[in-house]
Design an enzyme around this catalytic site. Sequence first.
Site: not given
Length: 628
Positions: A379, A381, A464, A332, A510, A383, A361
Amino acid sequence: MNVLLPDGSKLELPDGATGLDAARAIGPKLAEQAVLLRSNGQVKDLRLPLEDGEQIQILTTRDKDDPDALAVLRHSSAHLLAEAVRRLYPGVKIAIGPPIENGFYYDFEFPEPIHEADLGRIEEEIRHELQEGRAWSREEIGADEAKARFEDEPYKVELVDTAEGQISLYTQGDFTDLCRGPHLQDSKPIKALKLTSLAGAYWRGDVNNKQLTRIYGTAFYDQKDLDAYLERVERARVRDHRRLGPQLDLLHWTEYAPAAALWHPKGMALYNALDDMRRRENARRGYLEVKTPLMWDIELWKRSGHWDKYREHIFLIPYGDEQLYGLKPMNCPGHMLLFASRQRSYKDLPLRFAEPTVLHRDEPVGALHGLLRARQFQQDDAHVFCTPEQIEAEIDAMFDYLDFLYDKFGVREIASAELATRPDNKLGTDEDWDYTEGVLRNAIDRMGLRYRIAEGEGAFYGPKIDFFLDDAMGRPWQMGTIQLDGQQPARLDCKYVGADNAEHMPWVIHRALFGSIERFIGILIEHYGGAFPFWLAPVQIRILPVGEAHREASEALAAKLPDYRVEVDGSDDTVGKRIRNAEVEKIPYVIVFGDKESDDSLAVREHGGKQRTIALVDLQKELATLGV
């Protein structure tokens, strides 16, 4: 004083009455069967005093499927395990023994190593305890007295040093343990118990501490429930992705890269099939693919808020004397820098950035679980930068995308959702969170989904909706997520010029729908038991030439199927063994090619044993219907 019962009625009790006193006041049968108190939504030991106006629910042995009732049974079983180990192994040091999902464990420092074969002996000692009968009593003492009583137990003394207030102890038989509780009244409800495995575990999950021996077990109120659980465990063992992944030649792990998989060619075929779908569907839905650095100066994480809220999960890389970088755990902040790199107009919105990048992570050792909990993963991902008026339509489109994926993979029956609300470490005001939580709640209600509320589990920048899929044991793992963020855009100077020629902050949604690709594949391996649908299978067709004379024709046949992942197995093994190998590897289609076979007549065997003869042109038509 009065306490409130689940039906709304009041129960009058003398001041200082306990949960057990309340059970006795209601009826002797209830008092006999009571195992736990649920007080104002929290679990509480029956022995603790109640307060005026407290809302209580008394759980009994009849509530054998209630997670809290099972947890207290298993917690008490863990203490029986510790007592048994102390009896059998003089000099052992005891650490902690909590209930966990599906069971319990206790950590020990043994004078000499023990092995799986020793579990039967320990389990037999626990059965002796149950035959003798045990009752739990509770007391509270000060820290100094606790340290004196446990002076020979270094792990208990360390726990006392970090505790606040009075220290509670529980005693059964001649065994006393430092413990917050709660516990059963006595051992009579423990009807079925099984020790399941051994593992190494660092004290307090810190690799710098001593490694202890962890004994796992489980317990139930009914033997039938234990038998059903063990049967489920065995089915899950056969489907476990950590077993099937290497067996199917998809991937493996090495100690040189803990919690990061090494993907084999067949595994990459599966991985790429998912990535091809992601890229194709993203393009169809208006997402623009971007790429951002893997490593960032920590000043970016400080600006975004991640440094204060997420620091312990970031792998840090020192450079020189003063510079410090971090491997990115999420995308992000980078996407917001992309957005802020030039002036944006409201006419540019919604702007959908997608990035299938590797993330890192720093997960604790005890939480790692193959592909399902890894330190390196990719991921899907994305946005979405949008105006307030566009939020609703964008979230609805994400739900539509998720519906497509769940239908395609056939996982709807193992799917669930939860709405995670403001955490204690949130950024922004309560008014901000009232708005963002309301938007997500309305969105999930519009979709008619069943979901649970996860109080305080939201991201620090916004609430979320998390989506879960169950593994082979029925344990839910978080996969996709939709998060509404009005905090990071402001911290990273994201702005657009509105129709009024004034600057405004965009809202950011997100979004990850597969979630971790690795985790999604792990769930799929277990869901399908390795027998993937044709379009997803790493090897879709395997051709078996009967003899060396048939190899050239088999290779020619493979060339006539260019749109599929085809292998020719011309090894020296017998045809029967090669067919068995293909069945073990769960290949969807096997074609045996010998003297009788031609394009007009192919001997086809499907996974599971169905056999038939079919012309190549008809097989091609059939396969075309099985595509993505």
